[in-house]
Design a protein around this motif. Structure first.
Motif, short mmCIF file in Angstrom:
data_model
loop_
_atom_site.label_atom_id
_atom_site.label_comp_id
_atom_site.label_asym_id
_atom_site.label_seq_id
_atom_site.Cartn_x
_atom_site.Cartn_y
_atom_site.Cartn_z
N ASN A 1 0.80 -1.22 0.00
CA ASN A 1 0.00 0.00 0.00
C ASN A 1 0.84 1.27 0.00
O ASN A 1 0.32 2.36 0.25
CB ASN A 1 -0.94 0.00 1.21
N ARG A 2 2.12 1.14 -0.29
CA ARG A 2 2.97 2.32 -0.40
C ARG A 2 2.72 3.06 -1.71
O ARG A 2 2.41 2.44 -2.72
CB ARG A 2 4.45 1.93 -0.32
N GLN A 3 2.87 4.35 -1.66
CA GLN A 3 2.80 5.14 -2.90
C GLN A 3 4.03 4.84 -3.75
O GLN A 3 5.13 4.64 -3.23
CB GLN A 3 2.76 6.63 -2.57
N PRO A 4 3.86 4.81 -5.07
CA PRO A 4 5.01 4.53 -5.94
C PRO A 4 6.03 5.67 -5.90
O PRO A 4 5.68 6.83 -5.68
CB PRO A 4 4.37 4.40 -7.34
N GLN B 1 12.73 3.86 -6.98
CA GLN B 1 11.91 2.67 -6.70
C GLN B 1 12.75 1.40 -6.77
O GLN B 1 12.64 0.52 -5.90
CB GLN B 1 10.76 2.58 -7.71
N ILE B 2 13.58 1.28 -7.78
CA ILE B 2 14.40 0.08 -7.96
C ILE B 2 15.31 -0.11 -6.76
O ILE B 2 15.43 -1.23 -6.22
CB ILE B 2 15.23 0.19 -9.25
N ARG B 3 15.93 0.94 -6.31
CA ARG B 3 16.87 0.84 -5.19
C ARG B 3 16.15 0.62 -3.86
O ARG B 3 16.62 -0.12 -3.01
CB ARG B 3 17.74 2.11 -5.14
N PHE B 4 14.99 1.27 -3.70
CA PHE B 4 14.25 1.06 -2.46
C PHE B 4 13.71 -0.37 -2.37
O PHE B 4 13.72 -0.98 -1.30
CB PHE B 4 13.09 2.05 -2.32
#
Length: 244
Positions: free
Chosen positions: A62-65, A71-74
Motif C-alpha cells: 500500500n505504499r505510494q510509488p 523505486q528500484i533501489r528502495f
C-alpha cells in the motif's frame, strides 16, 4: 490495494469458524459459553492482525510509488529487510531470534526512513523533470544578455539585468536540485550495499547460539546507524532548501 491486517484477520477461516461456533453456542442450550467464545474469538483476531509479517506485507503493498530511479533501489532495500525477517521466522532458535531482534528493529527504521525520504525526493524529481522540459535557461539568458548589450536606456537595462539575475538564479537552483537527486540516488545504492553486508552476516548466524553472535551485533547496528545518519543529512538539506 490489499486488505488491512485487521480485515485479513476477521476473514481468516479459523476465525470465521470460531465466530460461527460462538453464535451456535449462543443459540443453543450452552448460551452461557457464548461470551467466553466471543472473547476468545477477539483474542484470535487481534493475534493474527498484529502478525509482523502480515503488517509488513500490507505496508509494502500500500505504499505510494516512487520515481523509477528510486523505486528500484528502495525495493532492493525492502527485500533485504524481508530476508532477515524470513530467516529469523524460519529459525528454531529463540535465543538467536532474540539476539537479532535489535538488528531487525534498526533495519525496519532505516527502511521506513529511506521510503519517506524517497517519497519527498520523488516529488522533487517530478518537478525537476518538468522544469527540464519546459525551461530553456541557456537561450533565455543569452537573449537577456544581448538585450542588455544592445539597449542604452538605463531603465530598460535595469529591467533586463533583474530578469537576467532571476534566470541565472533559477538555473543555478535547478542544477543544485539535479545534483541533490543524483547524490540521493547514489546514497540509496550505497545503503543497499551496506545492508546487503548486514543481511549476509545475519543469515550466516543460522545454526549458531545467540550467545555466540552477541558480540557481532554492535558492529551491525553501527553500520545501520551510519546509513541512518547519512540519510538524515538529506533530511537536513531538504529542510534548509524549503526554508529559503
Amino acid at each position: 490495494m490489499s486488505r488491512s491486517p485487521l480485515l485479513t484477520a476477521l476473514f481468516h477461516p479459523i476465525n470465521l469458524f470460531m465466530l460461527a461456533l460462538t453464535a451456535a453456542a449462543g443459540l443453543c442450550s450452552a448460551w452461557w459459553l457464548a461470551p467466553f467464545g466471543f472473547v476468545f474469538w477477539l483474542i484470535m483476531v487481534f493475534s493474527i492482525a498484529r502478525d509482523p509479517g502480515l503488517q509488513m506485507t500490507f505496508n509494502r503493498q500500500n505504499r505510494q510509488p516512487l520515481a523509477q530511479r528510486f523505486q528500484i533501489r528502495f525495493d532492493r532495500l525492502d527485500r533485504a529487510r524481508f530476508s532477515i525477517f524470513n530467516a529469523m521466522a524460519q529459525s528454531n532458535n529463540p535465543g538467536l531470534q532474540k539476539t537479532v531482534e535489535t538488528v531487525q528493529t534498526a533495519l525496519d527504521e532505516l527502511v521506513e526512513h529511506a521510503y519517506l525520504l524517497s517519497l519527498r525526493m520523488t516529488a522533487m524529481d517530478n518537478n525537476f523533470s518538468i522544469q527540464q522540459v519546459t525551461s530553456n535557461f541557456d537561450d533565455e539568458i543569452t537573449k537577456m544578455q544581448k538585450s542588455i548589450s544592445e539597449n542604452s536606456d538605463p531603465a530598460s537595462r535595469k529591467e533586463y539585468e533583474a530578469t537576467l539575475q532571476s534566470l541565472q538564479a533559477r538555473q543555478a537552483q535547478l542544477k543544485a536540485v539535479g545534483a541533490l537527486l543524483s547524490r540521493f540516488e547514489a546514497q540509496l545504492t550505497g545503503t543497499n550495499s551496506a545492508v546487503d553486508g548486514v543481511v549476509t552476516s545475519v543469515v550466516s548466524f543460522q545454526g549458531r547460539d545467540g550467545k555466540q553472535v552477541e558480540g557481532k551485533i554492535p558492529a551491525l547496528l553501527e553500520i545501520i546507524q551510519t546509513e541512518q545518519s547519512e540519510l538524515k543529512q538529506f533530511d537536513d538539506e531538504l529542510e534548509k532548501s524549503q526554508s529559503i
